[in-house]
Enzyme design. Structure first.
Site, short mmCIF file in Angstrom:
data_model
loop_
_atom_site.label_atom_id
_atom_site.label_comp_id
_atom_site.label_asym_id
_atom_site.label_seq_id
_atom_site.Cartn_x
_atom_site.Cartn_y
_atom_site.Cartn_z
N ASP A 47 -12.56 -9.79 -0.96
CA ASP A 47 -13.84 -9.92 -0.27
C ASP A 47 -14.80 -8.92 -0.90
OD1 ASP A 47 -13.01 -7.48 1.04
OD2 ASP A 47 -12.19 -8.65 2.70
N GLU A 95 0.81 -1.22 0.00
CA GLU A 95 0.00 0.00 0.00
C GLU A 95 0.85 1.28 0.00
OE1 GLU A 95 -2.75 -0.46 3.26
OE2 GLU A 95 -3.67 -2.25 2.36
N GLU A 137 -6.51 -10.21 -1.86
CA GLU A 137 -7.24 -10.08 -0.59
C GLU A 137 -8.74 -9.96 -0.83
OE1 GLU A 137 -5.59 -7.00 1.91
OE2 GLU A 137 -3.53 -7.42 1.27
N ASN A 150 1.84 -4.41 -3.59
CA ASN A 150 0.45 -4.76 -3.30
C ASN A 150 -0.30 -3.52 -2.83
OD1 ASN A 150 -1.52 -7.01 -2.86
ND2 ASN A 150 -1.43 -6.35 -0.72
N HIS A 207 -10.74 -5.47 -2.22
CA HIS A 207 -11.75 -5.34 -1.17
C HIS A 207 -12.93 -4.56 -1.76
CE1 HIS A 207 -9.11 -6.98 1.83
NE2 HIS A 207 -8.18 -6.08 1.58
#
Length: 477
Positions: A262, A155, A260, A196, A232
């Site tokens: 979701d 990030e 990641e 990432n 996300h």
């Protein structure tokens, strides 16, 4: 409601059932990991040390997934809480679990502005580079040969595509990223090295910043191997440019990965939002399959009950493929289908109650809507032959009438009777045939249950909280 008592024998049955949970997806002798591997991809999840003590979670993780990302155990505040004082025990536990289940590990992460011990942020700027290089070298060396890939820098971008001005940037400028990658490569030359970030899944200012950085690093000969797209999402908001965005990074010669995943829903989840979530999961998986250098997909966590979303985004949840009772949701079936497996489809046969060996039965072959169903000796009558439709209904021809399995009066509480009713397409007539043998109501999330663990002819069927009991296990056909 009658009091329920589960003895030692029943408890042992539950333990066995949970241990075998999700071995075979509904309608297909395959797992997510097996289907993904057949496509040359992986399908992973994230686990924390706390998750390792939950048998239901680890059963799903070890069976369905083939890649593990440690949720927190390899971050700086865990691995080096004090200057030069290293703690690899928690990360080693995750690695050990992965190795015992033939899973690989994505190392997460080496450099990040968050979960950073205060002593790092408080360093004189002229000491930051040396400390960063020492941390990377020590951790990557410790896990040399045990980690498939590292999120080397996590990030690094602001939403406008500029780099965050954290302690590393303030000390070294933009060069800190190249230095981190080179240091990681020197310590573990076989690991894939990633940058990432989140909100870089579609083409926008932030992903443009990542793309420009990747171009610059590669032109300098920096050992960058891949870009991680955290993914996300909010339900219904998967960017339409996802595939094209992955493709442009791939065209640079980089791997890309969904790291990641979701897809959070504003609570309470409804049948329509769960179906949209299923669509979203399918879209993401198909996009990855369409890009040759998309190496795999990892979901962030195993199930809704242990998702980080619940404590981070008030009013949102239900973000994964498994609900809080460890039951697969429509998103699971959509993922299976996207991977080329068979999920729901139309299937017909007797619905056998595992705990008793008897069949789901409409008493006296009644054609009257509102008749509560029971279990009874299997005999092949029409009132025991159920069709699971592509729309998720369970239909039966009883007394000459075609009826649907129905949760009484749209009720969603444990103890709701399960009956036959005129088919109307409502959510209380939609059912999920799950990979662990349970049948859950889409509207309620509760399990089809033989009351009081009954095994005798005439034992009635209701909805009840899923608990892994043999009286909640069914096979169709």
């Amino acid at each position: 409601m009658t009091t329920r008592k589960i003895g030692l024998v029943a408890a042992a049955v539950i333990a066995v059932v949970l241990a075998l949970c999700t071995t075979i997806p509904a309608g297909a002798a395959a797992t997510l990991r097996g289907l993904a591997e057949a496509k040359g991809r992986y399908f992973g999840t994230a686990l924390t040390r706390g998750d390792l003590g939950n048998g239901s979670e680890t059963s799903i993780a070890g069976t369905q997934f083939d890649m593990v990302t440690p949720g927190n155990e390899m971050k700086w505040d865990t691995t080096e809480p004090s200057n030069g004082g290293y703690n690899f025990g928690p990360g080693d536990q995750i690695v050990s679990f992965a190795q015992s289940h033939s899973m690989r590990v994505r190392g997460h992460n080496l450099v990040w502005h968050a979960q950073l011990p205060g002593w790092v942020s408080g360093l004189p700027l002229n000491q930051v580079q040396g400390v960063m290089e020492s941390h990377i070298t020590t951790e990557a060396t410790h896990y040399h040969g045990k980690v498939y890939a590292w999120d080397v820098v996590n990030e690094p971008f602001n939403e406008d595509g500029t780099l965050r001005h954290d302690v590393f940037y303030n000390a070294m400028g933009t060069n800190y990223i190249a230095d981190a990658l080179r240091t990681a490569h020197a310590a573990d030359p076989d690991a894939k090295l990633y940058l990432n970030d989140y909100n870089i899944e579609g083409q926008n200012a932030k992903s443009n910043g990542m793309y420009s950085l990747a171009q610059s690093l590669l032109s300098q000969g920096v050992p960058l191997n891949g870009i991680g797209l955290e993914s996300h999402f909010i339900v219904g908001q998967v960017p339409s440019s996802l595939q094209a965005n992955m493709q442009r990074f791939a065209a640079l010669g980089l791997d890309v990965a969904i790291t990641e995943l979701d897809d959070r829903i504003q609570l309470p989840a409804s049948s329509s939002t769960l179906q949209q979530q299923a669509t979203d999961y399918g879209t993401v998986v198909r996009a990855c399959l369409a890009v040759s250098r998309c190496v795999g997909v990892s979901q962030w966590g195993v199930d809704d009950g242990h998702s980080w979303i619940n404590g981070t985004f008030p009013g949102y949840g239900a973000a994964t493929m498994y609900d809080g009772n460890y039951q697969p949701k429509p998103a699971y079936n959509a993922t299976v289908t996207a991977l080329g497996g068979s999920s729901t489809g139309t299937r017909t046969g007797e619905l056998h109650a595992v705990g008793s060996g008897r069949c789901l039965d409409v008493p006296n072959a009644s054609a009257t809507p509102g008749t509560q169903v029971q279990i009874y000796d299997c005999w092949g009558g029409a009132n025991q032959v159920w069709t699971y439709t592509s729309s998720g209904q369970l239909t039966v021809v009883s007394g000459g009438a075609t009826l649907c399995l129905d949760a009484y009066a749209d009720q969603t509480s444990p103890g709701t009777k399960v009956e036959t009713w005129t088919c109307n397409g409502a959510a209380n007539q939609q059912w999920q045939l799950n990979s662990n043998g349970t049948v859950t109501g889409v509207q309620s999330g509760l399990c089809l249950d033989v009351t009081d663990h009954g095994t005798a002819n005439g034992s009635l069927v209701e909805l009840w909280t899923c608990n892994g009991g043999s009286n909640q296990q069914w096979t169709l056909g």
